[in-house]
Design a protein around this motif. Structure first.
Motif, PDB file in Angstrom:
ATOM      1  N   ILE A  12       7.134   1.691   9.616  1.00 37.90           N
ATOM      2  CA  ILE A  12       7.462   1.682   8.185  1.00 37.90           C
ATOM      3  C   ILE A  12       8.376   2.852   7.846  1.00 37.90           C
ATOM      4  CG2 ILE A  12       6.492   2.100   5.884  1.00 37.90           C
ATOM      5  CD1 ILE A  12       4.111   0.372   6.691  1.00 37.90           C
ATOM      6  N   ASN A  13       8.028   4.027   8.338  1.00 35.64           N
ATOM      7  CA  ASN A  13       8.840   5.216   8.057  1.00 35.64           C
ATOM      8  C   ASN A  13      10.241   5.087   8.650  1.00 35.64           C
ATOM      9  OD1 ASN A  13       6.721   6.450   6.695  1.00 35.64           O
ATOM     10  ND2 ASN A  13       5.936   7.448   8.537  1.00 35.64           N
ATOM     11  N   LYS A  72       6.812  -7.016   5.240  1.00 39.70           N
ATOM     12  CA  LYS A  72       5.826  -7.581   6.163  1.00 39.70           C
ATOM     13  C   LYS A  72       4.977  -6.488   6.803  1.00 39.70           C
ATOM     14  CE  LYS A  72       8.497 -11.739   7.227  1.00 39.70           C
ATOM     15  NZ  LYS A  72       9.219 -12.519   8.264  1.00 39.70           N
ATOM     16  N   LEU A  73       5.614  -5.382   7.155  1.00 41.20           N
ATOM     17  CA  LEU A  73       4.865  -4.280   7.758  1.00 41.20           C
ATOM     18  C   LEU A  73       3.878  -3.668   6.765  1.00 41.20           C
ATOM     19  CD1 LEU A  73       7.551  -2.433   9.906  1.00 41.20           C
ATOM     20  CD2 LEU A  73       5.470  -3.539  10.729  1.00 41.20           C
ATOM     21  N   LYS A  74       4.273  -3.576   5.510  1.00 39.10           N
ATOM     22  CA  LYS A  74       3.366  -3.028   4.500  1.00 39.10           C
ATOM     23  C   LYS A  74       2.179  -3.958   4.273  1.00 39.10           C
ATOM     24  CE  LYS A  74       6.537   0.010   2.008  1.00 39.10           C
ATOM     25  NZ  LYS A  74       7.198   0.331   0.723  1.00 39.10           N
ATOM     26  N   GLN A  75       2.415  -5.265   4.376  1.00 38.80           N
ATOM     27  CA  GLN A  75       1.309  -6.216   4.285  1.00 38.80           C
ATOM     28  C   GLN A  75       0.353  -6.036   5.458  1.00 38.80           C
ATOM     29  OE1 GLN A  75       3.269 -10.012   4.100  1.00 38.80           O
ATOM     30  NE2 GLN A  75       3.879  -9.783   1.966  1.00 38.80           N
ATOM     31  N   LYS A  78      -1.770  -3.007   4.913  1.00 40.21           N
ATOM     32  CA  LYS A  78      -2.864  -3.267   3.976  1.00 40.21           C
ATOM     33  C   LYS A  78      -4.025  -3.970   4.667  1.00 40.21           C
ATOM     34  CE  LYS A  78      -0.261  -3.500  -0.370  1.00 40.21           C
ATOM     35  NZ  LYS A  78       0.156  -4.378  -1.499  1.00 40.21           N
ATOM     36  N   ARG A  79      -3.700  -4.933   5.538  1.00 36.61           N
ATOM     37  CA  ARG A  79      -4.761  -5.645   6.253  1.00 36.61           C
ATOM     38  C   ARG A  79      -5.543  -4.694   7.161  1.00 36.61           C
ATOM     39  NH1 ARG A  79      -0.780  -9.913   6.307  1.00 36.61           N
ATOM     40  NH2 ARG A  79       0.053  -9.179   8.296  1.00 36.61           N
ATOM     41  N   ILE A  80      -4.825  -3.786   7.808  1.00 35.02           N
ATOM     42  CA  ILE A  80      -5.497  -2.807   8.669  1.00 35.02           C
ATOM     43  C   ILE A  80      -6.396  -1.898   7.841  1.00 35.02           C
ATOM     44  CG2 ILE A  80      -5.130  -0.796  10.156  1.00 35.02           C
ATOM     45  CD1 ILE A  80      -2.612  -2.162  11.209  1.00 35.02           C
TER      46      ILE A  80
END
Length: 216
Positions: A12-13, A72-75, A78-80
């Motif tokens: 993400i970063n 998609k990575l932020k989603q 969130k799941r993690i």
């Protein structure tokens, strides 16, 4: 799971740093016969991009693509977080023991690492569906013969992604013996899932058997 979370955060970063240096705006294009025209919107205004400014178009397309990946990575992040929050309620959940070497030492002789358990489960013998073995004609990467090409594709995907599974393994429910197409273990939690492919629902007898299974 903490390692997975860190990997996602790093990605993400990295994506965010790439996006930050690109021009702002949302790219889109239209087609007029065989010709395309490039545009972008920024702060509520739509602007035309001439072909002479191809570099700008490339940067805006790249931004749009990276932003899609970032969402998609932020989603996934969130799941993690939801998963970690759930397991933080139980200090002695499998997750915590897996992540805690000291607990593993203290549980020596009692605790079996999940990976070891899953490997043993995959390699252990089990009762297969004895019905119509002559229809097991489709080969798979792990060497399992299955009844259809679509089942072969599923097994190959599970195998390549290192997801533990069994094919047509006996399952007893209320003294009834059934053989789900796939019995799957979650590689992180060890939870068991049953996957029925339902690949021949246009066959009346097949559909009837499926209905009977769903009533159990």
């Amino acid at each position: 799971m903490m390692k997975e979370k860190q990997k996602v955060e790093d990605r993400i970063n990295d994506l965010q740093s790439q996006i930050d240096v690109l021009p702002s705006g949302t790219f889109f294009c239209t087609r007029n016969n065989k010709y395309y025209k490039w545009y972008y919107t920024d702060k509520g205004k739509t602007k035309y991009i001439p072909k002479s400014e191809r570099k700008l178009a490339e940067q805006l397309v790249k931004r749009k693509y990276l932003e899609s990946r970032l969402r998609k990575l932020k989603q996934e992040e969130k799941r993690i977080d939801i998963y970690l929050k759930q397991y933080s309620l139980d200090e002695f959940s499998s997750y915590h023991v897996e992540e805690h070497p000291e607990l593993q030492k203290l549980l020596s002789g009692v605790y079996v690492p999940l990976k070891q358990e899953l490997d043993e489960w995959v390699n252990a013998s089990y009762t297969n569906n004895p019905k119509e073995p002559q229809k097991l004609i489709h080969k798979t990467i792990p060497g399992i013969l299955v009844r259809s090409k679509s089942e072969a594709l599923i097994i190959n995907a599970l195998f390549e992604h290192k997801i533990p599974f069994r094919y047509e393994c006996l399952l007893q429910i209320q003294n009834v013996s059934i053989y789900p197409d796939f019995t799957i273990r979650h590689p992180v939690t060890g939870e068991v899932y049953y996957w029925e492919h339902f690949g021949m629902m246009d066959n009346e007898n097949y559909a009837h058997n499926v209905y009977s299974k769903l009533q159990l």
